[in-house]
Structures are given as structure tokens and as C-alpha cells.
Design an enzyme around this catalytic site. Sequence first.
Site, PDB file in Angstrom:
ATOM      1  N   HIS A 140      41.291   2.770  16.408  1.00  0.00           N
ATOM      2  CA  HIS A 140      40.268   3.375  15.543  1.00  0.00           C
ATOM      3  C   HIS A 140      38.902   2.753  15.817  1.00  0.00           C
ATOM      4  O   HIS A 140      38.110   2.566  14.891  1.00  0.00           O
ATOM      5  CB  HIS A 140      40.634   3.211  14.062  1.00  0.00           C
ATOM      6  CG  HIS A 140      41.738   4.125  13.617  1.00  0.00           C
ATOM      7  ND1 HIS A 140      41.575   5.496  13.543  1.00  0.00           N
ATOM      8  CD2 HIS A 140      43.010   3.890  13.239  1.00  0.00           C
ATOM      9  CE1 HIS A 140      42.708   6.051  13.112  1.00  0.00           C
ATOM     10  NE2 HIS A 140      43.603   5.101  12.938  1.00  0.00           N
ATOM     11  N   ASP A 184      45.953  -0.279  11.936  1.00  0.00           N
ATOM     12  CA  ASP A 184      46.872   0.853  11.877  1.00  0.00           C
ATOM     13  C   ASP A 184      46.757   1.732  13.124  1.00  0.00           C
ATOM     14  O   ASP A 184      45.754   1.715  13.842  1.00  0.00           O
ATOM     15  CB  ASP A 184      46.569   1.706  10.642  1.00  0.00           C
ATOM     16  CG  ASP A 184      45.122   2.150  10.622  1.00  0.00           C
ATOM     17  OD1 ASP A 184      44.234   1.313  10.932  1.00  0.00           O
ATOM     18  OD2 ASP A 184      44.857   3.328  10.313  1.00  0.00           O
ATOM     19  N   GLU A 185      47.806   2.479  13.373  1.00  0.00           N
ATOM     20  CA  GLU A 185      47.798   3.600  14.311  1.00  0.00           C
ATOM     21  C   GLU A 185      47.248   3.261  15.697  1.00  0.00           C
ATOM     22  O   GLU A 185      46.368   3.937  16.221  1.00  0.00           O
ATOM     23  CB  GLU A 185      47.002   4.780  13.704  1.00  0.00           C
ATOM     24  CG  GLU A 185      47.632   5.295  12.425  1.00  0.00           C
ATOM     25  CD  GLU A 185      46.921   6.509  11.848  1.00  0.00           C
ATOM     26  OE1 GLU A 185      47.598   7.374  11.288  1.00  0.00           O
ATOM     27  OE2 GLU A 185      45.664   6.574  11.940  1.00  0.00           O
ATOM     28  N   VAL A 186      47.772   2.204  16.287  1.00  0.00           N
ATOM     29  CA  VAL A 186      47.445   1.900  17.688  1.00  0.00           C
ATOM     30  C   VAL A 186      48.444   2.662  18.553  1.00  0.00           C
ATOM     31  O   VAL A 186      49.645   2.396  18.483  1.00  0.00           O
ATOM     32  CB  VAL A 186      47.560   0.385  17.946  1.00  0.00           C
ATOM     33  CG1 VAL A 186      47.299   0.085  19.416  1.00  0.00           C
ATOM     34  CG2 VAL A 186      46.612  -0.382  17.041  1.00  0.00           C
TER      35      VAL A 186
END
Lengths: 693, 693
Positions: free
Chosen positions: A269, A332-334
Site C-alpha cells: 500500500h 496489510d495486504e502485501v
Amino acid sequence: MDRSDVADYKSLMRITRIRVVCGLSLLLLSCGRSVADHRDRGLMPMPAKIEFAAASLQVDGHLPIMIVGHSDARLQRAIDQFLQHLTAYTGQEFPHGVADTPDQAKLVIRCAGPGQLVQTPDEDESYSLRVTAEQIQLNAATVVGVLRGLATLEQLVQPGGNGFVIPEVSIEDKPRFVWRGLLIDVCRHWQPMAVIQRNLDAMAAVKLNVLHLHLTEDQGFRVESRRFPRLHEHGSDGKYFTQEQLRKIVAYARDRGIRVVPEFDMPGHTTSWLVGHPELAAAPGPYRIERRWGVFDPCFDPTREALYEFLDAFFSEMTAIFPDPYMHIGGDEVNGKQWEANPQIQAFLKRESLPDLHALQAYFNRRVAAILNKHGKTMVGWDEILHEGLPQGCVVQSWRGSESLAQAIERGFDGILSSGFYLDHQRPASFHYLNELQPTGGSPSDTRPARILGGEACMWGEYVTPETIDSRIWPRLAAIAERLWSPASIKDVDDMYRRLEQVGHALDAIGARHRTNRGRMLHRLAGRHPIGALQVLAAVVEPVKFYKRSAARPYTNHTPLNRLVDAARPESQVARRFQLEVRGFLSGRSADASRAIRRRLKSWRDNHQALMSAIRDAPLLEEVAPVSRNLQLIATLGLQAMDTIESDQQPGADWKAGVLAAIENAAGPHAEVDIAVIATVKTLVESVGSAKP
Amino acid sequence: MDRSDVADYKSLMRITRIRVVCGLSLLLLSCGRSVADHRDRGLMPMPAKIEFAAASLQVDGHLPIMIVGHSDARLQRAIDQFLQHLTAYTGQEFPHGVADTPDQAKLVIRCAGPGQLVQTPDEDESYSLRVTAEQIQLNAATVVGVLRGLATLEQLVQPGGNGFVIPEVSIEDKPRFVWRGLLIDVCRHWQPMAVIQRNLDAMAAVKLNVLHLHLTEDQGFRVESRRFPRLHEHGSDGKYFTQEQLRKIVAYARDRGIRVVPEFDMPGHTTSWLVGHPELAAAPGPYRIERRWGVFDPCFDPTREALYEFLDAFFSEMTAIFPDPYMHIGGDEVNGKQWEANPQIQAFLKRESLPDLHALQAYFNRRVAAILNKHGKTMVGWDEILHEGLPQGCVVQSWRGSESLAQAIERGFDGILSSGFYLDHQRPASFHYLNELQPTGGSPSDTRPARILGGEACMWGEYVTPETIDSRIWPRLAAIAERLWSPASIKDVDDMYRRLEQVGHALDAIGARHRTNRGRMLHRLAGRHPIGALQVLAAVVEPVKFYKRSAARPYTNHTPLNRLVDAARPESQVARRFQLEVRGFLSGRSADASRAIRRRLKSWRDNHQALMSAIRDAPLLEEVAPVSRNLQLIATLGLQAMDTIESDQQPGADWKAGVLAAIENAAGPHAEVDIAVIATVKTLVESVGSAKP
């Protein structure tokens, strides 16, 4: 206040009701006016312990105040704000009058001390409040405790006497959880100062104590960095908070007993960082600010020492702006794609004996935690950070499910629950309200379970503008605030909705815009036409839930959010009332209930024609035509069901299936909205032919 | 632009309509969408010369702007504000995009120069605006001209195309009068910065150019004086503008092409000066801030030289804050009682051969005018200053009747009309709209009559708070703004009301609070009850007119203004529409019109019962019960009249007289409100038995 002081709420309310009833008759005798039977008006969160009595304190412009014990500038500003709120609620002026002796005072505030210099979750927020016909006494150990007491006092003001009164009451209050937050994502859509400030006002009114600012994202870097100006200059389209503004937010929040926890999301992100600093990335640039929503590849390269030097300098700068002991690093969300594709990173994994990319992120987190630790900060991250080797002392924010909260606690980490508190999912207040934080197993206790700090509602920014964000936050967040503050035993949904209605008006009066902006948006949609028919439709539709909106069209942050779906409330109160009416009718079939249900169904059936005349030259409404037509059809079928039920007919075997299929077919969604009354009309149809009650 | 360029509006509109109709059919062919027949949407004031064509410019977030010729920081801020307003109107973002060549630009602004360093009535406010399907061209001689053009452009944005469009149009525009003002009295009730700023925003939207701040009164001295700090310290209850705030107001107004004319009312209406400076008075003190409304005795002593030294120093200080070439000294309502009773003043009259107290005030005015003149200011005063010997060059503001304006002009003074523009009289927009400024005799000309600078609407402060003031100013002031800007021939009342409705919404969108605060007030009145029934009543009542409210009860500035009369609009739009429906019905008796009228009458008749259930525990509504009952009675009689008319009965001779007497009896007023539909119901009753159309 000790836990043993907090009596069971339900038995308390039982006593209170008896007292109120007795008191009412006295009051009726004394002034000949009837009194509301709900003397709590719009109290939310409900205090831990509350006992009403019969008398009332008349509230007029004359409210001399005496402070006993500690006083400071923050307390004085709090009193000014309290008096301004009284003006907003009553339409009367309240000059800041000072009393020299307790006898002359109408409000006596006893404050033992200033509280913490930098507020932490350990701050004492407890207070006691006693209102009699003559005087208000507010006692607290800290200024923040006084703030909480004043917030309760505001909510007690109600019509009565010659104008407004505060009912006689005795309150002992303190929060169940110490971390009661709201996340605002200012990245996907920019939210300027005014949005932050008015939401801080509203947060304070419901005793929330953490503003979690999501400050960096693929779509924008929203903080001025003087150390690395390319970050905001290249990563923000000019939409960022200056350091002066951030300091102002921190001070504004502190005045309201609210901590500001900044989040700098990493290592994923991070596209907006990489626009100005491509050297931080795990793949060569150049990078451009991301305009779409989702999970993207750009990611920091955690194998480069220069990255940690950069972050050390950056966090050093941010530490000077944000005094809070916690700093959030996202995590988050790698998706790992850049890491997989980069041979140097693969070599690093081998060299360091890191088994996989999760282990690499864990390595990154340990390095970042050490840097934050050096700057005196405790690291917070989303539940993805819960890898092997996460240093003790970090805090895990659970978003993917409450199981991760249980895991974190089991492994000795403090936890914050956000799963079940996502405001952008457009779910009803009741859903969030019943989202208990206690890990499964064992009945919820009114004391805080060990290691669960509290919860945070999340206002992610894909589908909110400064115009619409308030309507996604309020009033539902007030119900979450009650879950986080009040005893676990307080969970009567109908009573919550009764109070939430009042709280919604109170928040509107002090500046939240969930109501006013909606009216403006409907006028805009209707153009030069009257908005009556549009209001009827808008009142029974809700935005589609969860992430369905993202599937409806290719949204970017340039897509206008000015359609019916944006004006629609996350939860239709009309649909909720209709459901209650139908439930009542099916259990008792009163003529009154029948009339009310039929009136609603007819108004929906007949609305389509009126709306169509407006749609002819209101382009933004064109997509609404099928929704309106479907509502007409559903209402027509609902009326048929009513006729059938009330004539006690037994329709043919296929009738019910056919009607239910027709309703299902009309359910859509079109225009990214759901028709919220469908489930209840289905209930009506399904009840046809059932035994008469 | 020369006068000869300004074609007659009516013939223009005739041509335009034909063009629009032709254009429509073309557009229908090309995009299959119908288009509003009023392409002017909510233009107000109507430009001097306007011609619509068929095409439209699509308005989306991409609006690159090029400035040709002069540019400065004020112009840049104006563009930012314009883009923010576009966002408010459309719900889309408008980044400030810059075009390097006219070809790339969607908006080309040609500005010849900055205009006056200090704006005066001579400022060139003219502009021309041309919109095609590809581009907007705005030309003006000055930045203020550009501001006026942008205000027009905003009002042209309307639903169309895929979202919003600006219709193809050609406009040549300039104002008829050079002084188009609003007086705000910040003394009787204090009005803080936020009120002033949002009203300046709204004023600019309708091209007003003077904010007249009434800064001193018996009830308050609202300006910080560093030279004489006892003035604001003792005379304001702490409610005053600091010098920094005043400078901010002046700058904020200048950014909007608005001059700020300060008024320091003297020698009467000066009680608040005398609290800290009793030595200025014509009778011994001590003095206290006045809390009541009216005309009071305290007055300066014009015979003392020290007074003029004081005023010289005071005006010197104010001159540094207010750059405007005009300064207002009030001069109204001197009752002369202190002068009569003071032997020294009587002796002065003899010594100076002053025949009476009027001559003494004239002496005072001459002295003050000389002081102001020394400081480079032109003196303005209310029409009482029009004594013999008033120095030439002064400006007379007529409030007691337009005759005084004629007199002033005849005697060679410039004049400003406020008679007929008193917003606190609660009169309908149409009344103010038709208040022509041309002195009687001769038909109004579109050019400005010599020596009439223009007009000012007056918002006196006895019965307005920060919460209610917007509802007394807007939207009616927009109609006055049109009277002052547009050609005299533009005076179609129905067309004005059609546009005023839209302008009201547009002003709401940019921050005026005439709509939002009303909703909040009704919720407050209803307490925890739904506001439906209250809204029905509130929509058909108006505050009593002129000065009747002052007779209703002993008001002071401590009296709460939070009742139905305060939430009621000065002009009921429901009553106006009902009147139009009845007029239509009586001239044609269509079934549709009958149904509409009966629907309204029934809703009023049946409203009483619903409202009464709310009134039981809403003390502020108790006074409303007789109003609601009277509305019920009047509606019942109206329905009787409809029955009689539609059955073509000839009722007995006494019927009509009896019914009219009953209506008269129900007219009240109660609760300081008038039932606005009474006259129309009377019309219905009176028409009974008349010949069928």
C-alpha cells in the site's frame, strides 16, 4: 470506582422504572404536565450505573459554574464547548457564568487533577454525576473524566418545565474498554480539516477516545514531510495535511479527550511513497499515484539498509508531530509479487535463511518495530503482522476476523478488534452493536477481558467524499461507541434504536452532516423538481453491502460519488419500522397495523409515476428508474399478500412460489442499491396460508 | 458596455424562447434526452442581456482554466472558490487545472486589470460571458467584473448530458445600481464571524456589493477599540469583533467584491458607549447596557468639545481598519429628552442661536462630517440627518419612506433606499421585489436615476440569533439583489419565485443556513416525537409582520428565540402555491385543481390531532395548540366552501357572513404567528354563489 460498584444494569433499570413511575405522579401533581417515560432521552453510550429520580433541574441561560480542585485551560475550553452545545440543543444563550461559592453554582465540577500529559489507554476516564432540582455535581479524577461527564450531561437535556430540563439522576460511569476508536482513511478520498474536526466533535459526544488516521496509501501520501518533501509533493496531488494542521488536529483531539494514532501503511500500500522515492521500491520505477481501488504490487524492498535509514528519519520527524505512544505501520495486504520477481530479494531470503515471503515481512516488521521502539513508540499493525517472531509489546489490530484477535491474545499481544466494525460495509447498526469483543467461549463480562484493549470502527475511503462521509459514520458509530464503553449486558436492540434516533439529531445539532448533506444531495439529484417522490424512494433503499459496489463498475478516485447510492443511508429506518409493523401484524393482525402497512405499500406502489416525471430531465436519476419500478412491483405484491391474508384465502399451490420468484427477480440490485423492504415483503408473502394467530 | 447594448429584456426573452424551442428539438434529435424549458435554472439577478442557444457544455471534473491579461492572488482565490462551489453544486471534484493555451482551456478568463485598490461605488462590475459546447469565455475590465461573471456561471450549472451541463449562452451584464447592500445589526443580538462570513458568501452569489455593519447600539458596542478599550470592555458583554477579526472580514469581503461600510450610530442609540464613558453623555451616569428593544434617552452631549476630540481619535482608529471611503454615523431616533432636561445644553442653544433640538443634531452632524472628512471619509446617515445645513457630499439612507429619498436627491445629496427593504418586517419577497427605487413620477428607467446610488436591505437584530438570521435574510434578499442589479423591466413575480426556489437551494449548498437550521429547530421543538405534524403546521404559518412581535411580550436580548415563530419562514411557500391553485380553480374549476385544494385542506384539518400528541410533553409547543386548532377550523370551513361551490348551491344569506366572521375570529394571532392561508380560504368563501366561470 470499583467493579463491585457497577450494579447489574437490568435490575437497576427495573428499580429505576418503578422510581420514575412514582416520581411521575408526583410531578404530575406538582406541575400538571405529563413527562416522557424515557427520561434517558438519547443517552449513548449508556452509563455503567444510572438511577433516575422524579425531580428536574430547569435549564435556562443562567448556569453559574464553580470548579473545585484542579482547573486548567483545557477544562475551561471544555466548559465553553459544553455551553455552546447547550445553545445548540436549546436555542438559548448560555453565557459562561462563574460562581464563587458552591451555593451560588448550578454546576459544581470537582476535578482532582489534570490527568496524563500525553493521554494513553491508561487515562482515568471515570466520573460521577448527580443532578438534583437545584444543582449538578460532576466529579472526576481527571479533566478527561470531566469531559466524559459533560458529554453525558449534554445528552440529558430534554424538553420539559418551561422549556428544557435535566432530569434528577445519579450516575457512576467508566468505560469497559480503554481503546475506543474510529479510523478515517484520508487517502483514497481526501478529507480536509473540517471533516476531521466535526467528526472529532461528534466522537467526543459519544465518548470515543482514539482517532486513527490512515495517512498513507497507494492513492495518496497525506502528510507534509519536511525531511522528505518529495513524499507529499509527488504523492498527494497537493492534498495533504501540513505539519501545522496535524498539530492542530492533535490539539483539537486532546481538547476532546481523544488520542490521535497515525498510520503509515507499509511495506505494501505504498505506491504514493514511491512516486517521489522509487529507490525504496522492490521493483524499478517510475511510479504514479494509483487511481483505482484494490491491492497492488508496489512494495518496499525490505532487504535494503537504506530503507531503514529512511524510515528512521521519517519516523523521527513524525514522532515530533504525533505525541501518542502508539504508531501504526499497517502491514496489510502485501501480495509479494515484486518480492518474488526480484532476484536480489530471493538471494536475501536464502542468505538470511528466511523460508518464505511471510518471513521476509516478519523480518521487516521486526526492523520497523525496533526503529519505533527507539523513538519511544509502540508498534501497532493489522493482523497480518502476527507472524512468528513479532516482538512482544506490539499491538495487533484484527480486521480479517475475530479469530485473529483470539490468536494474538493467546500469544501475549494486546489486541484491538475492527472485524465487525467496518462502516464501509454498509451494515445495520444492530449488526455492529451486537459485535461482542469477548473471545468466544464464556459469557461476556462487564470487565475488560485481559489484553483486549478495545475496538475501532473503520471508515475506509473508497466510496466517501467530504460530502458523504458523515452519513457512513453517523449515527451508526454511536452504537459501536456504546458496545465499547457500556457494560456487555446492555444490548437491547430496540432500545438502542430508540436512543440512536435522538443521538442522530443531537449530533446533527453540534455539526455532524449526516442529515444536512443528504437533503442537499437529493435536491441536486432532483434538479428543479420537488424532491418528494425521490425522498420516498431514497428512504427505502440502501447502498449494496460489503464490497459489491466495487464489482458494479470500474471505480477510480475521479468517479463522482453523487448518485442515489451515495445519498442513500446505510440503514433504512423506514424499512426497519415496516419490519416491526409487519412482525406485529403477523402476531396479532390489528386493524391499525394493517392500515399502517397498507399505507406504506400504497405509497411505494404509487410513487413510481411521480418519480418518472422528474427523471425525464435529471440524468443522474436515470439509473434509478428500474429500482423505482421494482419497488412498485414489490409493493403491489405486498398488497396482494395483505389482501390474501386478511381475506383468509388459501391461494393455489403455485401462487406463493410465483410471487416469491417475482420478488427475487425484482431484488436487483440496480444502481448499486438494495431495496431494503424486500425481506419484509417476502415475510408477508410467506405467511400467506399460515395458521391465523 | 454601453446602455444601447442592453436590449429590452422582454423582447430578448421572446427571441430566446423561440431559439430555445428550436434548439431543443435539435438536441432531442442528437441525444434523445428532453431538456428543461427554463435553461436559466436559477439565475438571479437576471443579467441585463442574455441569449440562450441550443448546445450545452458538459461539466465534469476536467475544467482547465486560462487567464489572459491581468491576474492576481484575489483572482486566483476567486477561481478556487468557484471550483469549490462547482463541487458543492455537482458533487464532483474540480481540481484547479491550468491551461497554457486558449485551445486547451475550457474556461478562458480575460481580465483587463485589477480594478480599484479600494473598491468604491465607481468600480466597473461589468462582464460578458459566452458559453459554447466547447468553451467558456469570460471577459471583464476588472477582477470584480470576473467575480460577477463567475457568480453567473455557477448559477447556470444544471443537470443535463451525462451529469451536469452549462447551456450555450451569451451574456452582457452590468448592474443598474452601484450600491447594493445588506445591513447586519450585530448589536441587539451578537452575530459572530461565522455568520458574517457565510452571509458574505451568499451575498457574492447574488452580486451584492456592500455589507453595512451596524456595530454600535444601546445593546452593545461590538468593536474592539485599543484607543478607548472601556468602550468594548464595558459595553459588549465580551461579544465584539477584535480588530484582527474586522480586518479579516474586510479582506474576506474584498475577495468577494464586497465593500464593508461600518456604522457607529450617534448621537442617540449610544447607551453602550456610555457604560464605559459616561462623560460623553448629556445626562449624568452611571449607564448600563440596555437589554430591551426600543428608543431610549441616553445620548451624546453635542455641546462639549471633548466629545469631538474623542470622536476624532475614535474615527482615526476605525479609519485604519475600514478602508471604505464611506462611514455611517447613524443619526436616527434621537428623542431629545436628555437634551431638553440639560440646562447647559439649553444655554448652548441660545448662545449659538440654534432654534431647536433638530438644529442641535444638525450642528452635531456638521461637526462629525468635518471630522470624517478630515479622515478622508464621506459621511452616511439615516434620513433624520437631512436637516438644514447638512454639508453637501453626505449620503442619505432613506428608511422612513421613499419620500425622504426624493427630498434628499432634490437637495443634491446622494441617496440609498432602505424603506421597503426591511427584512425584519417579515414581508414576502414579492413586496421587496416590486419596491422600485425610481422616485415617483415617470416610468422606471433601466439606467440609474441620478443621485440614487442604490439600496440596502436591513436585517435588524431584535429577533434574530445566529441560528435564525439566515432564514430572515435568505432567500428573500436574492429578490432584492435582482431589483438592485437587473433592468427595471424585469419584474415578473411568478418567474422570480420560480428562480428564487432554485437560488434558495444553491445558497444552501454553499453554506447559508436558512434551510438546515430550520429543520434542527423543528426537531428541537418536537423533542422525541416525529416532526411530521409540526412540519405541516410550520409550513403554513409566518411570523407576525412589522413590529407586532414587540407588542406580544416584553422581549429582551435574554429572551430565547427558539419557538415556532422563530422556525417559521417569513413567507410560506405552501400558502403561495395554495393561493395559485385556488386562483386557477376559481377561474377554471378543473377536477385536478379541486383535488389538489381538497388534499391540502384535509391535511390541515387532520393535522391537529397528530400534533396534539406531540404537544403533551413538548413545552415549547404548548402555545401552538390554538394555532393548530384554528388551522383545523379554517380548513374545515374551506372544505365546506369547496363543497358548496362544486355543488353549485346557493347557501342562505347569512352563511357567508357567518363563515367569514368565524375565519376572522380564528385569525389570531396566537404564538406570534399568522396563519398564512387565511386570505386564500376567505377568497374561496367569498366566491361562493358567484357566477360560474
